[in-house]
Write a protein that holds these residues in place. Structure first.
Motif, PDB file in Angstrom:
ATOM      1  N   ALA A 168      -0.945   3.910 -12.217  1.00  0.00           N
ATOM      2  CA  ALA A 168       0.157   4.039 -11.255  1.00  0.00           C
ATOM      3  C   ALA A 168       0.910   2.718 -11.178  1.00  0.00           C
ATOM      4  O   ALA A 168       0.312   1.667 -10.961  1.00  0.00           O
TER       5      ALA A 168
ATOM      6  N   MET B 215       0.787   3.931  -2.189  1.00  0.00           N
ATOM      7  CA  MET B 215       0.274   5.034  -2.998  1.00  0.00           C
ATOM      8  C   MET B 215       0.465   6.367  -2.278  1.00  0.00           C
ATOM      9  O   MET B 215      -0.017   6.562  -1.170  1.00  0.00           O
ATOM     10  N   THR B 216       1.169   7.272  -2.917  1.00  0.00           N
ATOM     11  CA  THR B 216       1.316   8.625  -2.398  1.00  0.00           C
ATOM     12  C   THR B 216       0.186   9.481  -2.965  1.00  0.00           C
ATOM     13  O   THR B 216      -0.547   9.058  -3.863  1.00  0.00           O
ATOM     14  N   GLU B 217       0.052  10.690  -2.458  1.00  0.00           N
ATOM     15  CA  GLU B 217      -1.006  11.574  -2.951  1.00  0.00           C
ATOM     16  C   GLU B 217      -0.817  11.879  -4.433  1.00  0.00           C
ATOM     17  O   GLU B 217      -1.779  11.949  -5.198  1.00  0.00           O
ATOM     18  N   ASP B 218       0.432  12.037  -4.853  1.00  0.00           N
ATOM     19  CA  ASP B 218       0.720  12.320  -6.255  1.00  0.00           C
ATOM     20  C   ASP B 218       0.297  11.148  -7.145  1.00  0.00           C
ATOM     21  O   ASP B 218      -0.332  11.340  -8.193  1.00  0.00           O
ATOM     22  N   LEU B 219       0.617   9.919  -6.724  1.00  0.00           N
ATOM     23  CA  LEU B 219       0.222   8.744  -7.499  1.00  0.00           C
ATOM     24  C   LEU B 219      -1.293   8.581  -7.534  1.00  0.00           C
ATOM     25  O   LEU B 219      -1.854   8.177  -8.557  1.00  0.00           O
ATOM     26  N   GLU B 220      -1.953   8.877  -6.420  1.00  0.00           N
ATOM     27  CA  GLU B 220      -3.417   8.783  -6.396  1.00  0.00           C
ATOM     28  C   GLU B 220      -4.039   9.796  -7.344  1.00  0.00           C
ATOM     29  O   GLU B 220      -5.014   9.483  -8.049  1.00  0.00           O
ATOM     30  N   ARG B 221      -3.493  11.022  -7.393  1.00  0.00           N
ATOM     31  CA  ARG B 221      -4.005  12.042  -8.318  1.00  0.00           C
ATOM     32  C   ARG B 221      -3.828  11.607  -9.765  1.00  0.00           C
ATOM     33  O   ARG B 221      -4.721  11.757 -10.580  1.00  0.00           O
ATOM     34  N   ARG B 222      -2.660  11.053 -10.070  1.00  0.00           N
ATOM     35  CA  ARG B 222      -2.415  10.581 -11.434  1.00  0.00           C
ATOM     36  C   ARG B 222      -3.379   9.457 -11.811  1.00  0.00           C
ATOM     37  O   ARG B 222      -3.854   9.397 -12.937  1.00  0.00           O
ATOM     38  N   GLU B 223      -3.633   8.545 -10.853  1.00  0.00           N
ATOM     39  CA  GLU B 223      -4.538   7.436 -11.133  1.00  0.00           C
ATOM     40  C   GLU B 223      -5.962   7.941 -11.376  1.00  0.00           C
ATOM     41  O   GLU B 223      -6.685   7.428 -12.223  1.00  0.00           O
ATOM     42  N   GLN B 224      -6.377   8.945 -10.607  1.00  0.00           N
ATOM     43  CA  GLN B 224      -7.707   9.517 -10.800  1.00  0.00           C
ATOM     44  C   GLN B 224      -7.800  10.249 -12.147  1.00  0.00           C
ATOM     45  O   GLN B 224      -8.870  10.334 -12.735  1.00  0.00           O
TER      46      GLN B 224
ATOM     47  N   LYS C 225       0.868  -1.180   0.000  1.00  0.00           N
ATOM     48  CA  LYS C 225       0.000   0.000   0.000  1.00  0.00           C
ATOM     49  C   LYS C 225       0.901   1.226   0.000  1.00  0.00           C
ATOM     50  O   LYS C 225       1.066   1.896   1.006  1.00  0.00           O
TER      51      LYS C 225
END
Length: 173
Positions: A29, A15-24, A13
């Motif tokens: 990611a 996932m950083t905030e940046d990776l979560e934003r990219r995935e959204q 687990k």
């Protein structure tokens, strides 16, 4: 918090905030878990190097006592699954920095008299003024665990009234 973050990294687990934003936003990611590989390699090495416990005498005068004690210790190690508990604590120690094993009497009268179990790191508090790493000079160590009210009343019958009062105050029947 740091131990929980380290355990989350081990559990993939990461996932950083940046990776979560990219995935959204629609980008996939890609996360490669390098931590779990290193920890699993160390755990495998520990399991391979594990040996049976053996008491050693300083002189030949006590060698027969050591033989008898060795049989009893080996039985306790086998019956309590102590190796599994210590392996779990070692895993916790590798990932989060601390691991605990608790040795206690078994409340089951038909079972082995002792039990050995791994304790989660968030259930133990200790004296932070202790200077030795093995906490031999700690003034106190606390293991927090939950028990049924009836079990507490059976274990400490002189405090039955106090336990019922606390139970009633916390919304119990």
């Amino acid at each position: 918090p740091m131990g929980d973050k380290a355990m989350a990294y081990y559990d993939n687990k990461q996932m950083t905030e940046d990776l979560e934003r990219r995935e959204q936003a629609g980008q996939k990611a890609i996360v490669t878990n390098l931590i779990a590989r290193a920890v699993n390699a160390a755990l495998g090495q520990e399991a391979k190097a594990r040996v049976d416990w053996k008491p050693m005498a300083d002189s030949n005068a006590f060698s027969d006592v050591c033989d008898v004690m060795g049989e009893r210790i080996h039985e306790a190690q086998r019956e309590t699954w102590a190796d599994m508990a210590m392996g779990d604590a070692y895993k916790s120690e590798l990932i989060t920095g601390i691991g605990w094993v608790k040795v206690s009497r078994n409340p089951d009268p038909l079972g082995y008299p002792y039990r050995v179990q791994h304790i989660h790191r968030n259930e133990v508090w200790w004296d932070w003024r202790a200077r030795f790493r093995d906490l031999r000079d700690a003034r106190w160590i606390v293991h927090k665990s939950w028990a049924d009210a009836e079990e507490g009343e059976t274990l400490v019958p002189e405090s039955r009234g106090l336990l019922k009062l606390v139970h009633a105050t916390m919304g119990g029947p």
